[in-house]
Design an enzyme around this catalytic site. Structure first.
Site, PDB file in Angstrom:
ATOM      1  N   LYS A 208       0.826  -1.211   0.000  1.00 30.07           N
ATOM      2  CA  LYS A 208       0.000   0.000   0.000  1.00 30.07           C
ATOM      3  C   LYS A 208       0.862   1.264   0.000  1.00 30.07           C
ATOM      4  O   LYS A 208       0.667   2.165  -0.820  1.00 30.07           O
ATOM      5  CB  LYS A 208      -0.917   0.010   1.232  1.00 30.07           C
ATOM      6  CG  LYS A 208      -1.917  -1.109   1.302  1.00 30.07           C
ATOM      7  CD  LYS A 208      -2.854  -0.945   2.478  1.00 30.07           C
ATOM      8  CE  LYS A 208      -2.136  -0.899   3.813  1.00 30.07           C
ATOM      9  NZ  LYS A 208      -1.375  -2.130   4.122  1.00 30.07           N
TER      10      LYS A 208
ATOM     11  N   GLU B 231       1.773   5.825  10.853  1.00 27.60           N
ATOM     12  CA  GLU B 231       2.712   4.910  10.202  1.00 27.60           C
ATOM     13  C   GLU B 231       4.084   5.013  10.854  1.00 27.60           C
ATOM     14  O   GLU B 231       4.298   5.765  11.793  1.00 27.60           O
ATOM     15  CB  GLU B 231       2.779   5.217   8.705  1.00 27.60           C
ATOM     16  CG  GLU B 231       1.478   4.910   7.964  1.00 27.60           C
ATOM     17  CD  GLU B 231       1.089   3.440   8.030  1.00 27.60           C
ATOM     18  OE1 GLU B 231       1.908   2.578   7.688  1.00 27.60           O
ATOM     19  OE2 GLU B 231      -0.045   3.143   8.433  1.00 27.60           O
ATOM     20  N   ARG B 232       5.056   4.294  10.320  1.00 24.09           N
ATOM     21  CA  ARG B 232       6.368   4.184  10.945  1.00 24.09           C
ATOM     22  C   ARG B 232       7.222   5.440  10.727  1.00 24.09           C
ATOM     23  O   ARG B 232       7.215   6.020   9.648  1.00 24.09           O
ATOM     24  CB  ARG B 232       7.112   2.970  10.395  1.00 24.09           C
ATOM     25  CG  ARG B 232       6.369   1.659  10.628  1.00 24.09           C
ATOM     26  CD  ARG B 232       7.018   0.524   9.865  1.00 24.09           C
ATOM     27  NE  ARG B 232       6.280  -0.727  10.029  1.00 24.09           N
ATOM     28  CZ  ARG B 232       5.197  -1.048   9.312  1.00 24.09           C
ATOM     29  NH1 ARG B 232       4.745  -0.227   8.385  1.00 24.09           N
ATOM     30  NH2 ARG B 232       4.593  -2.197   9.508  1.00 24.09           N
TER      31      ARG B 232
END
Length: 541
Positions: A162, A189-190
């Site tokens: 994604k 997210e990271r």
């Protein structure tokens, strides 16, 4: 207005205010001594329930602490000037781009900011002519077209591509559409991905037309649920103030719902049947309805949606999907075979695939392609049981064409060149239509589907096939570009199609009938098994 802390529960603080005070939801309370910010989430009588927004130290909040509502700056700020383009910011407008370069404490000037708008009435009654937004990816532009000012969702579980796909779209749309400003929002997210993205955008020069906001997974839920409004407010300002078209890239919309759910649970609210915040439908609509087109310009978006446990019936996933015009479903089984983008061609959809939007020829070719792929899914089940030899002649022809098509729609990513070693490119929709039309007509019946992997046009497949004797030396060939895992996965597809296998084995075996990879990796058990499989099929034939 002043408020006193009377109760602390996890990341929710209860404060009392004077009876004549009239605070509003989403405003910020500050404690200047500890530089701690609280965001008002809920009001009941003389009590305020606020979430911890900025916290320098977990020991900085105590019972009876006093917090103040700054009348001059009652809300968080966001970028309101084009001078902010080329940088990425956190919720407090700290310049992340500069911090990566070792420059700290770079403050955004007050005149370049405006308050973030959390709640806004939107009336989507503007009538406009729809215009196709090209992405440069063959499969999207042909089968699942995107319209300016529309919303596109990329669905998939963990590890199916994604983030890589949305970053590739960030690259390709910039190359095609020069009149758009890109705003990237990283939600939950990271941190590593943020640094890698900024570094990549710098190298490619795309950062010059991109602005970003990050509320990563290490942040408090109040920040992760609010960062999306920083990007939205900036997009609305750019559209109204500068008459700019904006394209939002939201990674990941599901994390926004997840953050709201965490806050709701901390507030003691009862969750929905699926375990999410009970106001989920309203909260999702609150930001999705602001992504639209008006007389000043367009705000469109491409959003990734994490699918927990690959369950597409998940309540949050289902609710998010109801807002998208184009839905791209990434399939784990396709990703495991090394075909990217791993879009499930029969389960994805777009309401923009209309004759009056894309043109008659495009519309006819796309529909015929989808029809062929749908029939292929039915035939594939038969082949898996009894083999391709039991198919009729017409079914065999359709089976081969469909396999050529699904391989043709693979594409090398510009954003992933450093990992794959394969140069990415932006496809031309006219060339794609011509190529797919030729494939559908069965013009390449003598070429195995393997040759259509990661090609730019069908001419690449023709060239590779015509030089199959030296294909091992051709650094641009599909076979040479495949990873070891991809090679094994794709070979398994030939188990029930011996005719295809015989035509393909010429690029698998060298003159001594031994796989090239086995010579290089003779101790690799998977390749030893593959070699034995090849030999057993040869003996049977």
């Amino acid at each position: 207005m002043k408020a006193k802390v009377i109760k602390i529960k996890e990341n929710i603080i209860e404060l009392s205010v004077a009876k004549n005070s009239k605070p509003k939801i989403d405003l910020i309370l500050k404690d200047n001594k500890s530089d701690t910010w609280l965001k008002i989430e809920y009001i009941e009588g003389n009590s305020i329930f606020a979430s911890i927004f900025i916290l320098e130290s977990h020991k900085s909040i105590f019972i009876n602490d006093m917090y103040t509502l700054d009348d001059k700056n009652p809300s968080i700020k966001t970028i309101s000037s084009l001078q902010g383009i080329g940088n990425f910011y956190d919720i407090r407008l700290n310049n992340i781009t500069s911090q990566i370069e070792g420059i700290h404490d770079q403050v955004v000037e007050e005149e370049l900011t405006e308050p973030v708008i959390f709640q806004k009435e939107v009336f989507n009654n503007f009538d406009y002519d729809k215009k196709i937004q090209l992405t440069g990816l063959k499969v999207i532009d042909l089968l699942f077209p995107i319209v300016e000012g529309s919303k596109t969702g990329i669905f998939g579980g963990g590890g199916v591509g994604k983030t890589v796909l949305i970053q590739e779209l960030l690259h390709s749309t910039k190359r095609i559409s020069k009149n758009f400003i890109n705003i990237y929002m990283g939600i939950g997210e990271r941190n590593r991905e943020a640094i890698e993205l900024i570094d990549d955008l710098k190298k490619t020069g795309i950062i010059s037309n991109t602005l970003g906001f990050f509320g990563q997974m290490s942040e408090l839920p109040a920040i992760r649920s609010s960062i999306i409004y920083s990007g939205l407010t900036t997009a609305e300002i750019f559209r109204k103030k500068y008459r700019k078209n904006v394209l939002l890239f939201i990674d990941n919309a599901y994390r926004y719902v997840q953050a709201l759910t965490e806050l709701s649970i901390s507030l003691g609210n009862k969750p929905s049947f699926g375990g999410y915040v009970s106001s989920m439908k309203k909260d999702i609509a609150n930001f999705q309805k602001r992504i639209n087109m008006d007389a000043d310009g367009s705000i469109g978006s491409i959003q990734t949606v994490y699918v927990p446990s690959d369950d597409f019936t998940d309540e949050a996933v289902f609710e998010l999907s109801s807002h998208f015009e184009s839905k791209l479903l990434l399939d784990r089984s396709i990703a495991s075979k090394g075909r990217y983008p791993a879009i499930n061609l029969t389960k994805s959809s777009s309401i923009n695939l209309k004759e009056d939007l894309v043109g008659k020829k495009h519309f006819d070719i796309a529909n015929k392609t989808l029809s062929t792929l749908a029939k292929y899914e039915q035939i594939k089940e038969i082949v898996e049981i009894v083999g391709v030899s039991q198919l009729s002649e017409n079914e065999r022809k359709l089976y081969r064409i469909a396999r050529q098509l699904e391989n043709y729609f693979t594409q090398n990513y510009s954003s992933a060149e450093i990992f794959t070693g394969r140069k990415g490119y932006v496809s031309n929709i006219e060339n794609t239509i011509k190529d797919v039309e030729r494939i559908l007509l069965g013009e390449f019946s003598n070429i195995p589907p393997l040759y259509f992997l990661y090609i730019k046009t069908v001419e690449d497949a023709l060239e590779t096939f015509s030089n199959k004797d030296i294909v091992e030396k051709n650094s641009n060939s599909s076979y040479r570009n495949m990873s070891e895992t991809t090679f094994i996965s794709l070979k398994k597809e030939y188990k029930n199609d011996l005719s295809d296998f015989e035509k393909t084995k010429e690029i698998i075996l060298d003159q001594s009938n031994k796989p090239k990879f086995i010579k290089e990796k003779s101790d690799h058990k998977d390749f030893k098994k593959l070699y034995k499989k090849i030999q057993s099929i040869k003996n049977k034939k």
